[in-house]
Design a protein around this motif. Sequence first.
Motif, PDB file in Angstrom:
ATOM      1  N   LYS A   1       0.704  -1.190   0.153  1.00  0.00           N
ATOM      2  CA  LYS A   1       0.136   0.390  -0.059  1.00  0.00           C
ATOM      3  C   LYS A   1       1.028   1.159  -0.051  1.00  0.00           C
ATOM      4  CE  LYS A   1      -4.126  -2.237   0.477  1.00  0.00           C
ATOM      5  NZ  LYS A   1      -5.073  -2.615  -0.567  1.00  0.00           N
ATOM      6  N   ALA A   2       2.038   1.401   0.684  1.00  0.00           N
ATOM      7  CA  ALA A   2       2.740   2.337   0.827  1.00  0.00           C
ATOM      8  C   ALA A   2       4.016   1.699   1.226  1.00  0.00           C
ATOM      9  CB  ALA A   2       2.176   3.023   1.892  1.00  0.00           C
TER      10      ALA A   2
ATOM     11  N   THR B   1      -1.318   6.885   6.591  1.00  0.00           N
ATOM     12  CA  THR B   1      -1.012   4.990   5.431  1.00  0.00           C
ATOM     13  C   THR B   1      -2.183   5.626   4.165  1.00  0.00           C
ATOM     14  OG1 THR B   1      -2.517   3.449   6.799  1.00  0.00           O
ATOM     15  CG2 THR B   1      -0.251   3.748   7.425  1.00  0.00           C
TER      16      THR B   1
ATOM     17  N   LYS C   1      -0.729   8.347   2.698  1.00  0.00           N
ATOM     18  CA  LYS C   1       0.281   8.728   1.794  1.00  0.00           C
ATOM     19  C   LYS C   1       1.099   9.359   2.347  1.00  0.00           C
ATOM     20  CE  LYS C   1      -0.617   5.356  -0.779  1.00  0.00           C
ATOM     21  NZ  LYS C   1      -0.107   3.930  -2.538  1.00  0.00           N
TER      22      LYS C   1
END
Length: 722
Positions: free
Chosen positions: A424-425, A460, A463
Amino acid sequence: MGSAVERTDEHVREYLMYRGFTSTMKHLDTEIKADKEKGFRVDKIIDQLQQFVLNFDLFGLKEYWLYLDRRLFCRLEDVYRSTVNKLRTSLYRYYVINTIQKGNLEKTQEFFQKQALELQSQVEWRDWFILPFIPTPEQNPAFSPYFSRQWSDTFLVSLHNFLSVLFQFLNWLSPQPVLLSFDAEVQKMTSLTEENEQLRQLLFVLQTESRDQREGDVMVHHKLPVYVQNMDRLGDTELDLVSSQRPVSTTTTSSRNFFSTFLPQGRRTPGKVPQFTTGSSPSQLAVGRKDPPTNLSTNQPTNQPSHPRHKRIQEHEKERKELFSKPPSQTPEKKGDAGEVEPLGEASSDSLDSCSNSRSCGGAAEGGGLSVEQPFIKLSQEEYGEHHSSIMHCRVDCSGRRVASLDVDGVIKVWSFNPIMQTKATIMSKSPLLSLEWATKPDRLLLLGSGVGTVRLYDTDAKKNLYEMNIDETHPRILSLACSPSGSSFVCSAAALSRSGSVDSAPRLPIPVSGQLLLWDTKTVKQQLQFSLEPEPVAINCTAFNHNGNLLVTGAADGVIRLFDMQRYESAMSWRAHDGEVYSVEFSYDENTVFSIGEDGKFIQWNIHRCGVKQSDQVLPQDATGPFILSGYSGYKQVQVPRGRLFAFDSEGQHVLTCSSTGGLIYRLTNGEPALESVLSLGGHKAPVVTVDWCSAVDCGTCLTASMDGKIKLSTLLAQKS
């Protein structure tokens, strides 16, 4: 990539020796020694640059950086040119500062004379030409930050991270030679083999279901979920039989002193499970009653089934009963079209041996059946391989949807595993990172503790960094973070630099360094208070809250466990727990005891109602407690001091997951000796596991095991209920 190049060089050298090409091998060794790219080993490139700086070799330093620019940096996009220029500027400043610190003013003046034409037009060097003429430049406000160890360490870590990411980018930019892609091909073949095995099992299940449908069986029959059948070969009868042999849980005693105010009022504790006869059939294992069988479709009592399918089920149960009744040495290996059927799932032979020697599963049960305890079935094991260096932390968030993992290069990956494994990041940090923790409310926020005295709050989902908190400059190493379950505050453990001056030296010094334990609020971004650490300020390695945040337990470098009352913000009790540092500490399921792992290699359970009283004491191997050692080619050895969680409990608090050299190990907690009983080895790792986590949801639990080669294994377990 560096490790792959090193292994390939060894294989080529071995091949040349085998063929007798000694002259070619000599030329190869000569070329390797003169290799300026150092086999794509970032640490060796950094060492070479530092060697030029320490030897005051300005010409060699410039030539080597120019080579890296022509060979590597020029292949980057123009947007990264400013980053390369900043790193070059910091490298030259690193050289100049070293000449002044070593008292070699002649080399300082030589630098500005030779670099004047190049640097005089650059704004960032305009004020530096007066540096040789200042009597005490380290006290000048404009130059004093560059004389600190913190600045040099930050620069070297930033350069290390930049080169690491650059080599990864080059792998994507141009195809690797076939020899270097050997490891990737091996992993690909292993993945294809596992996928083929899963498809073969799925085909077997589909063929079985198709055959049952053709027989026209209309009986309503309890079946496991489809995904369980696809991943495991056990039939319903075997699952019921194994489930019936789960151990009877023991009840826990409640608190009788002031700690009862902190414990949950409605907290369920493991109760007694009805006893069953091992030799009983699955239909008799339903709830342990003497009621007649019931038709599940009409909810009415029925007689014994007379359908041919029912008769076949009875015969099948009888065969399985006889099979489990025989001793292990006489049990035949039954093979069919779908391969060998293993009643205990994927348990290793070691775990079976340990089970057969234990008191709980070595004796024959009433009726001649052999009691086989297997609380979990490993349904699958997946690998997350986005890290390229040893893992320090690996934690699942409160909702069980995200995982955050941190490696020693300061790279953080935020990823999910349901329904698919996906990154995801990716978080890159200029300053070294030492700790991380998920926020409780909201659970999308991530706390990141650095080695320069700061804690960042990272979103998150968006980001991006929300803000950065400056904790304490005198204690820059943020060793541990813990968020309170009941609010927006978090506990932060800050420690001073070690005697060697490094951010995180290994192994640690025997004399603990100074430390602080602070309480911060994420909403106001302010420090609320500082806890008193008796008898003297010491570095706190690990922290953990109880379920409602009223109690906080800490483990310190002086071997002392401290229990804090978070309603009064004061220490409730403390005791010396280990000979050496305390590496990891957690509350038990009922929160009447505390478990800890220390430098002395012991796993100890402590009664929090009786200060310093042990309830159990178990010695674990070094690969479960650390320091962790990874040996490689050419005498290479990497030593890592424990940073993350060394053990984690399941949802019932009856089993614990620990580290090992080949994967996670699951033990059952007992009330006798030994205190731990091995029940399942997860395996799957080629390097020592350094941190674990266990996320439980209903019957399926997810175990995370992270190792020194950057691999994270995600094992999905099915808990067999009694």
